[in-house]
Design a protein around this motif. Structure first.
Motif, PDB file in Angstrom:
ATOM      1  N   THR A  97       8.297   4.737  17.537  1.00  0.00           N
ATOM      2  CA  THR A  97       7.292   4.562  18.574  1.00  0.00           C
ATOM      3  C   THR A  97       5.976   5.204  18.147  1.00  0.00           C
ATOM      4  N   ASP A  98       4.974   4.987  18.977  1.00  0.00           N
ATOM      5  CA  ASP A  98       3.652   5.588  18.778  1.00  0.00           C
ATOM      6  C   ASP A  98       3.805   7.084  18.532  1.00  0.00           C
ATOM      7  N   THR A  99       3.046   7.610  17.627  1.00  0.00           N
ATOM      8  CA  THR A  99       2.981   9.021  17.214  1.00  0.00           C
ATOM      9  C   THR A  99       4.132   9.471  16.311  1.00  0.00           C
ATOM     10  N   THR A 100       5.017   8.561  15.892  1.00  0.00           N
ATOM     11  CA  THR A 100       6.048   8.918  14.921  1.00  0.00           C
ATOM     12  C   THR A 100       5.366   9.351  13.625  1.00  0.00           C
ATOM     13  N   GLN A 101       5.883  10.398  13.005  1.00  0.00           N
ATOM     14  CA  GLN A 101       5.305  10.922  11.764  1.00  0.00           C
ATOM     15  C   GLN A 101       5.748  10.092  10.555  1.00  0.00           C
ATOM     16  N   LEU A 102       4.773   9.679   9.747  1.00  0.00           N
ATOM     17  CA  LEU A 102       5.014   8.945   8.510  1.00  0.00           C
ATOM     18  C   LEU A 102       4.613   9.807   7.331  1.00  0.00           C
ATOM     19  N   GLN A 103       5.163   9.492   6.155  1.00  0.00           N
ATOM     20  CA  GLN A 103       4.805  10.201   4.930  1.00  0.00           C
ATOM     21  C   GLN A 103       4.747   9.188   3.792  1.00  0.00           C
ATOM     22  N   CYS A 104       3.767   9.336   2.931  1.00  0.00           N
ATOM     23  CA  CYS A 104       3.709   8.542   1.705  1.00  0.00           C
ATOM     24  C   CYS A 104       4.212   9.439   0.577  1.00  0.00           C
ATOM     25  N   THR A 142      -0.088   4.836  14.816  1.00  0.00           N
ATOM     26  CA  THR A 142      -0.692   4.452  16.088  1.00  0.00           C
ATOM     27  C   THR A 142      -0.340   2.990  16.338  1.00  0.00           C
ATOM     28  N   VAL A 143       0.361   2.734  17.416  1.00  0.00           N
ATOM     29  CA  VAL A 143       0.819   1.379  17.719  1.00  0.00           C
ATOM     30  C   VAL A 143      -0.276   0.590  18.442  1.00  0.00           C
ATOM     31  N   THR A 144      -0.657  -0.554  17.852  1.00  0.00           N
ATOM     32  CA  THR A 144      -1.644  -1.449  18.469  1.00  0.00           C
ATOM     33  C   THR A 144      -1.164  -2.896  18.490  1.00  0.00           C
ATOM     34  N   SER A 145       0.019  -3.170  17.924  1.00  0.00           N
ATOM     35  CA  SER A 145       0.489  -4.547  17.774  1.00  0.00           C
ATOM     36  C   SER A 145       1.026  -5.163  19.063  1.00  0.00           C
ATOM     37  N   GLN A 146       1.345  -4.339  20.033  1.00  0.00           N
ATOM     38  CA  GLN A 146       1.841  -4.850  21.314  1.00  0.00           C
ATOM     39  C   GLN A 146       1.591  -3.777  22.374  1.00  0.00           C
ATOM     40  N   SER A 147       1.621  -4.174  23.648  1.00  0.00           N
ATOM     41  CA  SER A 147       1.210  -3.233  24.692  1.00  0.00           C
ATOM     42  C   SER A 147       2.172  -3.093  25.871  1.00  0.00           C
ATOM     43  N   PHE A 148       3.415  -3.611  25.728  1.00  0.00           N
ATOM     44  CA  PHE A 148       4.294  -3.524  26.901  1.00  0.00           C
ATOM     45  C   PHE A 148       5.688  -2.959  26.636  1.00  0.00           C
ATOM     46  N   GLU A 154       6.239  -4.576  12.853  1.00  0.00           N
ATOM     47  CA  GLU A 154       5.811  -4.791  11.468  1.00  0.00           C
ATOM     48  C   GLU A 154       4.307  -5.044  11.342  1.00  0.00           C
ATOM     49  N   GLU A 155       3.648  -5.383  12.426  1.00  0.00           N
ATOM     50  CA  GLU A 155       2.202  -5.609  12.384  1.00  0.00           C
ATOM     51  C   GLU A 155       1.382  -4.316  12.498  1.00  0.00           C
ATOM     52  N   ASP A 156       2.041  -3.196  12.738  1.00  0.00           N
ATOM     53  CA  ASP A 156       1.341  -1.904  12.785  1.00  0.00           C
ATOM     54  C   ASP A 156       1.193  -1.373  11.360  1.00  0.00           C
ATOM     55  N   LYS A 157       0.283  -1.986  10.609  1.00  0.00           N
ATOM     56  CA  LYS A 157       0.104  -1.629   9.197  1.00  0.00           C
ATOM     57  C   LYS A 157      -1.365  -1.609   8.775  1.00  0.00           C
ATOM     58  N   PRO A 216      -4.789  -0.145   7.762  1.00  0.00           N
ATOM     59  CA  PRO A 216      -5.249   1.154   7.281  1.00  0.00           C
ATOM     60  C   PRO A 216      -6.266   1.775   8.241  1.00  0.00           C
ATOM     61  N   ASN A 217      -6.136   3.060   8.448  1.00  0.00           N
ATOM     62  CA  ASN A 217      -7.024   3.869   9.291  1.00  0.00           C
ATOM     63  C   ASN A 217      -6.949   3.525  10.778  1.00  0.00           C
ATOM     64  N   THR A 218      -6.279   2.439  11.156  1.00  0.00           N
ATOM     65  CA  THR A 218      -6.074   2.099  12.560  1.00  0.00           C
ATOM     66  C   THR A 218      -4.654   2.469  12.948  1.00  0.00           C
ATOM     67  N   ASN A 219      -3.669   1.863  12.261  1.00  0.00           N
ATOM     68  CA  ASN A 219      -2.262   2.165  12.523  1.00  0.00           C
ATOM     69  C   ASN A 219      -1.748   3.281  11.617  1.00  0.00           C
ATOM     70  N   ILE A 220      -2.179   3.261  10.376  1.00  0.00           N
ATOM     71  CA  ILE A 220      -1.713   4.241   9.387  1.00  0.00           C
ATOM     72  C   ILE A 220      -2.906   5.031   8.879  1.00  0.00           C
ATOM     73  N   ARG A 221      -2.910   6.304   9.194  1.00  0.00           N
ATOM     74  CA  ARG A 221      -4.002   7.206   8.809  1.00  0.00           C
ATOM     75  C   ARG A 221      -3.786   7.726   7.378  1.00  0.00           C
ATOM     76  N   PRO A 222      -4.824   8.270   6.743  1.00  0.00           N
ATOM     77  CA  PRO A 222      -4.693   8.814   5.387  1.00  0.00           C
ATOM     78  C   PRO A 222      -3.656   9.944   5.311  1.00  0.00           C
ATOM     79  N   PHE A 223      -3.021  10.049   4.154  1.00  0.00           N
ATOM     80  CA  PHE A 223      -1.984  11.053   3.897  1.00  0.00           C
ATOM     81  C   PHE A 223      -2.517  12.186   3.024  1.00  0.00           C
TER      82      PHE A 223
END
Length: 109
Positions: A6-13, A23-29, A40-43, A45-52
């Protein structure tokens, strides 16, 4: 058993120096624990996935360049596959993005 992310889940490269939250923006409900469920559409750069942080390949600051999420769910939200805590995303620079820590509160049974 894989869990949805879900939104705010921590990712690592694996080539980055710090983690960043999705940050989830691909759907709203569709929500889990009042947080939007990632697809899969939350990809973007800088919108869904911030710099690491610093990229060990470029030897400079990270500019994420996600290609495609793999290991997604068979289930879809508006035609977009749901992301799981086992999902990974290749970066075109050469790193691999994965889930570090889910934003959900799991209860042991």
């Amino acid at each position: 058993m894989p869990q949805h992310i879900t939104d705010t889940t921590q990712l690592q490269c694996d080539k980055g120096s710090t983690s960043a939250s999705i940050t989830v923006t691909s759907q709203s409900f569709m929500r889990i624990e009042d947080k939007l469920q990632a697809t899969e559409e939350d990809k973007q750069p800088n919108t869904n996935i911030r710099p690491f942080g610093a990229c060990s390949i470029l030897r400079s600051s990270c500019t994420p360049s996600p290609v495609k999420w793999d290991n997604t769910s068979d289930f879809e939200i508006e035609g977009k596959k749901e992301l799981l805590d086992s999902s990974t995303c290749q970066c075109s620079v050469g790193g691999k993005i994965s889930v570090v820590k889910s934003a959900q509160n799991f209860v042991e049974e």
